[in-house]
Design a protein around this motif. Structure first.
Motif, PDB file in Angstrom:
ATOM      1  N   LEU A 108      -5.414  -8.557   3.947  1.00 30.69           N
ATOM      2  CA  LEU A 108      -4.552  -8.940   5.065  1.00 30.69           C
ATOM      3  C   LEU A 108      -3.070  -8.914   4.703  1.00 30.69           C
ATOM      4  O   LEU A 108      -2.238  -8.559   5.543  1.00 30.69           O
ATOM      5  CB  LEU A 108      -4.928 -10.342   5.559  1.00 30.69           C
ATOM      6  N   GLY A 109      -2.754  -9.292   3.459  1.00 31.75           N
ATOM      7  CA  GLY A 109      -1.359  -9.378   3.074  1.00 31.75           C
ATOM      8  C   GLY A 109      -0.800  -8.087   2.517  1.00 31.75           C
ATOM      9  O   GLY A 109       0.122  -7.488   3.076  1.00 31.75           O
ATOM     10  N   LEU A 110      -1.384  -7.617   1.406  1.00 35.79           N
ATOM     11  CA  LEU A 110      -0.840  -6.442   0.735  1.00 35.79           C
ATOM     12  C   LEU A 110      -1.128  -5.159   1.500  1.00 35.79           C
ATOM     13  O   LEU A 110      -0.235  -4.333   1.702  1.00 35.79           O
ATOM     14  CB  LEU A 110      -1.402  -6.351  -0.684  1.00 35.79           C
ATOM     15  N   ILE A 111      -2.391  -4.973   1.925  1.00 39.57           N
ATOM     16  CA  ILE A 111      -2.761  -3.711   2.572  1.00 39.57           C
ATOM     17  C   ILE A 111      -2.232  -3.642   3.998  1.00 39.57           C
ATOM     18  O   ILE A 111      -1.550  -2.684   4.378  1.00 39.57           O
ATOM     19  CB  ILE A 111      -4.287  -3.523   2.540  1.00 39.57           C
ATOM     20  N   ILE A 112      -2.550  -4.653   4.815  1.00 39.89           N
ATOM     21  CA  ILE A 112      -2.138  -4.622   6.213  1.00 39.89           C
ATOM     22  C   ILE A 112      -0.675  -5.040   6.374  1.00 39.89           C
ATOM     23  O   ILE A 112       0.120  -4.355   7.015  1.00 39.89           O
ATOM     24  CB  ILE A 112      -3.043  -5.537   7.069  1.00 39.89           C
ATOM     25  N   ARG A 118       5.198  -2.388   6.449  1.00 39.34           N
ATOM     26  CA  ARG A 118       6.556  -2.320   5.907  1.00 39.34           C
ATOM     27  C   ARG A 118       6.805  -1.077   5.075  1.00 39.34           C
ATOM     28  O   ARG A 118       7.736  -0.318   5.340  1.00 39.34           O
ATOM     29  CB  ARG A 118       6.842  -3.575   5.073  1.00 39.34           C
ATOM     30  N   THR A 119       5.947  -0.859   4.061  1.00 40.84           N
ATOM     31  CA  THR A 119       6.204   0.232   3.124  1.00 40.84           C
ATOM     32  C   THR A 119       6.131   1.588   3.802  1.00 40.84           C
ATOM     33  O   THR A 119       6.983   2.450   3.573  1.00 40.84           O
ATOM     34  CB  THR A 119       5.203   0.168   1.958  1.00 40.84           C
ATOM     35  N   VAL A 120       5.112   1.795   4.643  1.00 39.94           N
ATOM     36  CA  VAL A 120       4.952   3.087   5.298  1.00 39.94           C
ATOM     37  C   VAL A 120       6.159   3.399   6.184  1.00 39.94           C
ATOM     38  O   VAL A 120       6.674   4.518   6.193  1.00 39.94           O
ATOM     39  CB  VAL A 120       3.646   3.107   6.116  1.00 39.94           C
ATOM     40  N   GLU A 125      12.658   5.988   6.906  1.00 43.41           N
ATOM     41  CA  GLU A 125      14.061   5.591   6.758  1.00 43.41           C
ATOM     42  C   GLU A 125      14.676   6.224   5.519  1.00 43.41           C
ATOM     43  O   GLU A 125      15.822   6.710   5.552  1.00 43.41           O
ATOM     44  CB  GLU A 125      14.166   4.068   6.695  1.00 43.41           C
ATOM     45  N   ASP A 126      13.930   6.259   4.414  1.00 43.08           N
ATOM     46  CA  ASP A 126      14.432   6.876   3.178  1.00 43.08           C
ATOM     47  C   ASP A 126      14.697   8.363   3.384  1.00 43.08           C
ATOM     48  O   ASP A 126      15.726   8.896   2.948  1.00 43.08           O
ATOM     49  CB  ASP A 126      13.426   6.671   2.044  1.00 43.08           C
ATOM     50  N   ALA A 127      13.744   9.040   4.039  1.00 48.37           N
ATOM     51  CA  ALA A 127      13.904  10.478   4.270  1.00 48.37           C
ATOM     52  C   ALA A 127      15.094  10.745   5.186  1.00 48.37           C
ATOM     53  O   ALA A 127      15.862  11.699   4.985  1.00 48.37           O
ATOM     54  CB  ALA A 127      12.623  11.055   4.865  1.00 48.37           C
ATOM     55  N   VAL A 246       7.683  12.234   8.596  1.00 49.46           N
ATOM     56  CA  VAL A 246       7.068  12.050   7.283  1.00 49.46           C
ATOM     57  C   VAL A 246       5.582  11.783   7.464  1.00 49.46           C
ATOM     58  O   VAL A 246       5.191  10.923   8.267  1.00 49.46           O
ATOM     59  CB  VAL A 246       7.726  10.879   6.514  1.00 49.46           C
ATOM     60  N   ALA A 247       4.772  12.533   6.739  1.00 43.88           N
ATOM     61  CA  ALA A 247       3.323  12.301   6.734  1.00 43.88           C
ATOM     62  C   ALA A 247       3.017  11.293   5.637  1.00 43.88           C
ATOM     63  O   ALA A 247       3.292  11.534   4.460  1.00 43.88           O
ATOM     64  CB  ALA A 247       2.566  13.602   6.494  1.00 43.88           C
ATOM     65  N   THR A 248       2.483  10.159   6.002  1.00 43.64           N
ATOM     66  CA  THR A 248       2.183   9.099   5.043  1.00 43.64           C
ATOM     67  C   THR A 248       0.728   8.666   5.181  1.00 43.64           C
ATOM     68  O   THR A 248       0.083   8.912   6.199  1.00 43.64           O
ATOM     69  CB  THR A 248       3.089   7.876   5.279  1.00 43.64           C
ATOM     70  N   THR A 249       0.226   8.021   4.155  1.00 48.15           N
ATOM     71  CA  THR A 249      -1.130   7.483   4.189  1.00 48.15           C
ATOM     72  C   THR A 249      -1.069   6.005   4.549  1.00 48.15           C
ATOM     73  O   THR A 249      -0.189   5.281   4.081  1.00 48.15           O
ATOM     74  CB  THR A 249      -1.827   7.646   2.836  1.00 48.15           C
ATOM     75  N   TYR A 250      -2.002   5.576   5.388  1.00 49.32           N
ATOM     76  CA  TYR A 250      -2.110   4.157   5.710  1.00 49.32           C
ATOM     77  C   TYR A 250      -3.584   3.800   5.821  1.00 49.32           C
ATOM     78  O   TYR A 250      -4.436   4.664   6.066  1.00 49.32           O
ATOM     79  CB  TYR A 250      -1.361   3.808   6.993  1.00 49.32           C
ATOM     80  N   PHE A 251      -3.881   2.530   5.627  1.00 51.66           N
ATOM     81  CA  PHE A 251      -5.266   2.075   5.574  1.00 51.66           C
ATOM     82  C   PHE A 251      -5.774   1.751   6.976  1.00 51.66           C
ATOM     83  O   PHE A 251      -5.023   1.308   7.843  1.00 51.66           O
ATOM     84  CB  PHE A 251      -5.383   0.855   4.665  1.00 51.66           C
TER      85      PHE A 251
END
Length: 318
Positions: A108-112, A118-120, A125-127, A246-251
Motif C-alpha cells: 500500500l505504501g511503497l508500491i501503490i 509519485r515516482t512514475v 517531469e524529468d523528461a 514517457v513509457a513507464t512501468t507501474y504495478f
C-alpha cells in the motif's frame, strides 16, 4: 480465604513453602509468578480438603496433595515446557503479525503510494525538463545529437522507464510530428506508438491495444508545453508547442491494493490473537478486551496495559 482458614497453621505453612519453592524456580515475569502462586495454592488447598472429606487426617491429606504434584524439580521441568511453548507460540504469532504488517505497508505504501502515485509521474517531469529548453527555439525540427544520447542513456539507466517520445503538437501536413523516439524494447515501442498524441494523424500503426502483464503494466504519461511553460496543455497550439511522452512501468492497482488490504486484515487478526493470549494468561481475557484489540489494534492494547498497571498500583496502595 475460607479454605485457608479451615487448615491448621502447619498445613498452611507446608503448602506455602512448597509453592514458594516452585516460584523461586520460575524465570517468568512477576505478574505471571504471582498468578501461578495464587492458582497453585488454591489447587493444593482444594486437594487437601478433598482428601480430608474421605476421612484422611489433615497432615496425611497435605502429604498426599503435595505428592500428587511431585517433587519441585519435576514440577519445574514441566512448567518450563509449558511456558516455553507458550512463549514460542506467542512470539511466533507476534512475528507473523508484524511480517504481515510490513508486507502490507510495502504493497500500500511503497508500491501503490510511492511508486505508482509519485515516482512514475516524476519521470515525465524529468523528461520534460531535459527537452524543454532546446524545444523552446522556434523551427526546431529535431533534437540535437547530445540531447538524444542523453535521453537514450536516461531510459537505459532509469529503472521503470521503458521509452520516450517527443512530438511537435503543431506540424505541417505530410510532415512527421515526432521529433524523437527511443524505446528500450519492442513492447515499449508498441505502447508509445499506440498512445500517440491526439494531434497526430493515424499512420496505420499501433491499431491494436498492446498486451500487458498481470502484475506490472505499462503506462504512457505525457506532458505538453509551450516553450518553458509548465502547464499540462498549451493554451495556443503553434510551432513551439511540444508533447513529451514517457513509457513507464507501474504495478497493478487492483491486485496490490487488494493484497495490501488482505495482509493488513491478517495482521489485525494475528495481533488480536497475540494480545488476547496475553490478556487470557493474566486472567483478563474477556470479550470486551478482545473486541477492543480487534477494532483498535495497538491502541486498544495500550489501553489494556494502562488499565492493568493502574489496577496493580491500586492493589499495592491498599
Amino acid at each position: 480465604m475460607m479454605k485457608t482458614m479451615s487448615l491448621t497453621t502447619e498445613s498452611t505453612r507446608r503448602i506455602t513453602e512448597y509453592v514458594d519453592q516452585l516460584c523461586r524456580l520460575m524465570k517468568e515475569p512477576a505478574a505471571e509468578i504471582n498468578d501461578f502462586r495464587e492458582e497453585m495454592t488454591a489447587n493444593l488447598i482444594s486437594g487437601v480438603l478433598e482428601h480430608m472429606h474421605t476421612g484422611i487426617n489433615e497432615q496425611q491429606a497435605v502429604t498426599m496433595a503435595l505428592s500428587q504434584f511431585g517433587e519441585a524439580g519435576e514440577v519445574k521441568r514441566e512448567l518450563e515446557k509449558i511456558y516455553t511453548v507458550k512463549r514460542r507460540f506467542a512470539a511466533g504469532v507476534l512475528r507473523s503479525a508484524l511480517t504481515l504488517l510490513v508486507l502490507s505497508a510495502i504493497c500500500l505504501g511503497l508500491i501503490i503510494g510511492v511508486w505508482n502515485e509519485r515516482t512514475v509521474a516524476k519521470f515525465t517531469e524529468d523528461a520534460y525538463q531535459m527537452v524543454g529548453q532546446e524545444l523552446s527555439t522556434p523551427g526546431t525540427t529535431s533534437l540535437s545529437q547530445p540531447l538524444q544520447e542523453k535521453l537514450k542513456a536516461w531510459v537505459e539507466d532509469t529503472w521503470g522507464v521503458k521509452g520516450i517520445s517527443v512530438e511537435r503538437a503543431y506540424y505541417q501536413k505530410n510532415a512527421s510530428p515526432r521529433l524523437f523516439m527511443y524505446a528500450a524494447d519492442p513492447e515499449a515501442e508498441q505502447w508509445l506508438n499506440y498512445f500517440r498524441s491526439p494531434h497526430m494523424e493515424s499512420e496505420g500503426e499501433g491499431d491494436s491495444l498492446p498486451k500487458s502483464h498481470f502484475f506490472i503494466h505499462t503506462r504512457i504519461l505525457s506532458k505538453a508545453g509551450h516553450g518553458h511553460s509548465a502547464t499540462e496543455q498549451p493554451q495556443t497550439i503553434d510551432e513551439n508547442s511540444f508533447i513529451v511522452s514517457v513509457a513507464t512501468t507501474y504495478f497493478n492497482y487492483t491486485f496490490f491494493y487488494s493484497l495490501g488490504l488482505f495482509l493488513l486484515g491478517g495482521y489485525c487478526l494475528l495481533f488480536t490473537v497475540w494480545a488476547g493470549m496475553n490478556a487470557y494468561y493474566e486472567g483478563k481475557g474477556n470479550i470486551g478486551w478482545i473486541a477492543l484489540f480487534l477494532l483498535t489494534n495497538i491502541i486498544g492494547y495500550g489501553l489494556y496495559l494502562l488499565s492493568r498497571g493502574s489496577k496493580r498500583r491500586g492493589a499495592v496502595a491498599l
